[in-house]
Scaffold this motif. Structure first.
Motif, PDB file in Angstrom:
ATOM      1  N   VAL A  13     -12.978  -6.557  -0.564  1.00 58.75           N
ATOM      2  CA  VAL A  13     -12.032  -6.470   0.435  1.00 58.75           C
ATOM      3  C   VAL A  13     -10.421  -6.723  -0.138  1.00 58.75           C
ATOM      4  N   LEU A  14     -10.338  -7.473  -1.086  1.00 61.36           N
ATOM      5  CA  LEU A  14      -9.275  -7.401  -1.895  1.00 61.36           C
ATOM      6  C   LEU A  14      -8.680  -5.842  -2.089  1.00 61.36           C
ATOM      7  N   SER A  15      -9.641  -5.265  -2.832  1.00 59.02           N
ATOM      8  CA  SER A  15      -9.292  -3.737  -2.878  1.00 59.02           C
ATOM      9  C   SER A  15      -8.897  -2.838  -1.767  1.00 59.02           C
ATOM     10  N   ALA A  16      -9.630  -3.063  -0.887  1.00 56.65           N
ATOM     11  CA  ALA A  16      -9.289  -2.302   0.370  1.00 56.65           C
ATOM     12  C   ALA A  16      -7.905  -2.565   0.956  1.00 56.65           C
ATOM     13  N   ALA A  17      -7.580  -4.028   1.085  1.00 57.27           N
ATOM     14  CA  ALA A  17      -6.179  -4.400   1.503  1.00 57.27           C
ATOM     15  C   ALA A  17      -5.087  -3.775   0.712  1.00 57.27           C
ATOM     16  N   PHE A  18      -5.403  -4.091  -0.713  1.00 59.83           N
ATOM     17  CA  PHE A  18      -4.177  -3.231  -1.365  1.00 59.83           C
ATOM     18  C   PHE A  18      -4.300  -1.738  -1.531  1.00 59.83           C
ATOM     19  N   ALA A  19      -5.454  -1.081  -1.277  1.00 56.42           N
ATOM     20  CA  ALA A  19      -5.369   0.345  -0.741  1.00 56.42           C
ATOM     21  C   ALA A  19      -4.674   0.435   0.342  1.00 56.42           C
ATOM     22  N   ALA A  20      -4.747  -0.299   1.305  1.00 57.75           N
ATOM     23  CA  ALA A  20      -4.088   0.122   2.712  1.00 57.75           C
ATOM     24  C   ALA A  20      -2.507  -0.149   2.266  1.00 57.75           C
ATOM     25  N   LEU A  21      -2.294  -1.106   1.465  1.00 57.58           N
ATOM     26  CA  LEU A  21      -0.920  -1.383   1.281  1.00 57.58           C
ATOM     27  C   LEU A  21      -0.337  -0.088   0.521  1.00 57.58           C
ATOM     28  N   THR A  22      -1.189   0.273  -0.457  1.00 58.88           N
ATOM     29  CA  THR A  22      -0.681   1.497  -1.077  1.00 58.88           C
ATOM     30  C   THR A  22      -0.426   2.599  -0.283  1.00 58.88           C
ATOM     31  N   ALA A  23      -0.962   2.809   0.634  1.00 58.39           N
ATOM     32  CA  ALA A  23      -0.879   3.961   1.575  1.00 58.39           C
ATOM     33  C   ALA A  23       0.427   3.815   2.101  1.00 58.39           C
ATOM     34  N   ILE A  24       0.550   2.664   2.641  1.00 60.73           N
ATOM     35  CA  ILE A  24       1.866   2.504   3.496  1.00 60.73           C
ATOM     36  C   ILE A  24       3.412   2.561   2.526  1.00 60.73           C
ATOM     37  N   PHE A  25       2.768   1.866   1.442  1.00 62.48           N
ATOM     38  CA  PHE A  25       4.251   1.697   0.356  1.00 62.48           C
ATOM     39  C   PHE A  25       4.439   3.191  -0.166  1.00 62.48           C
ATOM     40  N   ALA A  26       3.317   3.984  -0.436  1.00 62.94           N
ATOM     41  CA  ALA A  26       3.295   5.148  -0.911  1.00 62.94           C
ATOM     42  C   ALA A  26       4.122   6.435   0.039  1.00 62.94           C
ATOM     43  N   LYS A  27       3.514   6.098   1.370  1.00 63.81           N
ATOM     44  CA  LYS A  27       4.435   6.961   2.279  1.00 63.81           C
ATOM     45  C   LYS A  27       5.780   6.897   2.574  1.00 63.81           C
ATOM     46  N   ALA A  28       6.131   5.393   2.372  1.00 60.52           N
ATOM     47  CA  ALA A  28       7.496   5.166   2.410  1.00 60.52           C
ATOM     48  C   ALA A  28       8.362   5.593   1.266  1.00 60.52           C
ATOM     49  N   GLY A  29       7.753   5.605  -0.006  1.00 60.63           N
ATOM     50  CA  GLY A  29       8.356   5.966  -1.143  1.00 60.63           C
ATOM     51  C   GLY A  29       8.454   7.533  -1.204  1.00 60.63           C
ATOM     52  N   VAL A  30       7.368   8.249  -0.721  1.00 56.93           N
ATOM     53  CA  VAL A  30       7.444   9.674  -0.986  1.00 56.93           C
ATOM     54  C   VAL A  30       8.453  10.356  -0.269  1.00 56.93           C
ATOM     55  N   GLU A  31       8.990   9.786   0.840  1.00 51.96           N
ATOM     56  CA  GLU A  31       9.642  10.410   1.841  1.00 51.96           C
ATOM     57  C   GLU A  31      10.741  11.418   1.438  1.00 51.96           C
ATOM     58  N   SER A  32      11.504  10.899   0.549  1.00 52.99           N
ATOM     59  CA  SER A  32      12.722  11.711   0.079  1.00 52.99           C
ATOM     60  C   SER A  32      12.542  12.017  -1.454  1.00 52.99           C
ATOM     61  N   LEU A  33      11.252  12.222  -1.902  1.00 52.28           N
ATOM     62  CA  LEU A  33      10.846  12.689  -3.325  1.00 52.28           C
ATOM     63  C   LEU A  33       9.747  13.297  -3.349  1.00 52.28           C
ATOM     64  N   ASN A  34       9.951  14.462  -4.424  1.00 59.36           N
ATOM     65  CA  ASN A  34       8.862  15.250  -4.776  1.00 59.36           C
ATOM     66  C   ASN A  34       7.526  14.411  -5.129  1.00 59.36           C
ATOM     67  N   SER A  35       6.416  14.696  -4.384  1.00 59.89           N
ATOM     68  CA  SER A  35       5.271  13.834  -4.474  1.00 59.89           C
ATOM     69  C   SER A  35       4.607  13.966  -5.973  1.00 59.89           C
ATOM     70  N   ASN A  36       4.895  14.875  -6.941  1.00 59.12           N
ATOM     71  CA  ASN A  36       4.497  14.789  -8.267  1.00 59.12           C
ATOM     72  C   ASN A  36       5.397  13.639  -9.058  1.00 59.12           C
ATOM     73  N   MET A  37       6.454  13.675  -8.737  1.00 59.55           N
ATOM     74  CA  MET A  37       7.396  12.609  -9.321  1.00 59.55           C
ATOM     75  C   MET A  37       7.102  11.136  -8.728  1.00 59.55           C
ATOM     76  N   ALA A  38       6.666  11.032  -7.432  1.00 62.68           N
ATOM     77  CA  ALA A  38       6.381   9.806  -6.965  1.00 62.68           C
ATOM     78  C   ALA A  38       5.245   9.030  -7.671  1.00 62.68           C
ATOM     79  N   THR A  39       4.060  10.322  -7.820  1.00 60.96           N
ATOM     80  CA  THR A  39       2.819  10.027  -8.717  1.00 60.96           C
ATOM     81  C   THR A  39       3.130   9.168 -10.160  1.00 60.96           C
TER      82      THR A  39
END
Length: 145
Positions: A13-39
């Motif tokens: 369950v913790l893994s799922a919660a952190f995975a959800a946060l990963t998606a939210i944070f990643a979407k916000a972080g990749v907004e103005s950045l190349n996706s490969n650089m973000a990775t």
């Protein structure tokens, strides 16, 4: 009574919660950045965090004590993880997090099928119904009319 922190559901369950946060944070972080650089940035952070976690928990193990089989499968796992992350960040760059993440979670369906095919694990009929429901749910959540 066994401590909840010693049970696999607690950590899943913790893994799922952190995975959800990963998606939210990643979407916000990749907004103005190349996706490969973000990775790349994410990967560097993960390497630093993993080193810190191993040192803090005193989990260091001599690399020489790790079997060749473990090395081979961990390297393959790392390559698959990297490919998954690059694809995931590219998908987030192009699509909505609320639609990308459910499709990414089809990995649950793939894991079930692969575990049966390659690891010899057994799933009951109700388990297969659950796998089908997960697949259906992921598609319905991602589907935009």
């Amino acid at each position: 009574m066994k401590s909840i922190t010693l049970s696999w559901p607690f950590w899943a369950v913790l893994s799922a919660a952190f995975a959800a946060l990963t998606a939210i944070f990643a979407k916000a972080g990749v907004e103005s950045l190349n996706s490969n650089m973000a990775t790349l940035i994410r990967t560097v952070v993960i390497v630093i965090a993993a080193i810190a976690f191993v040192l803090i928990t005193q989990s260091w193990q001599s690399p020489g004590s790790i079997s060749n089989r473990s090395w081979q499968f961990l390297i393959l796992s790392g390559l698959a993880t990297g490919a998954s992350w690059f694809c995931y960040f590219h998908a987030l760059k192009l699509g909505d997090a609320a639609r990308v993440a459910p499709i990414d979670k089809l990995s649950v369906v793939f894991v079930s099928v692969f575990a049966v095919l390659f690891l010899g694990e057994k799933l009951s009929f109700p388990n297969w119904i659950g796998v089908g429901l997960i697949a259906t749910g992921a598609i319905l959540v991602a589907w935009r009319l």
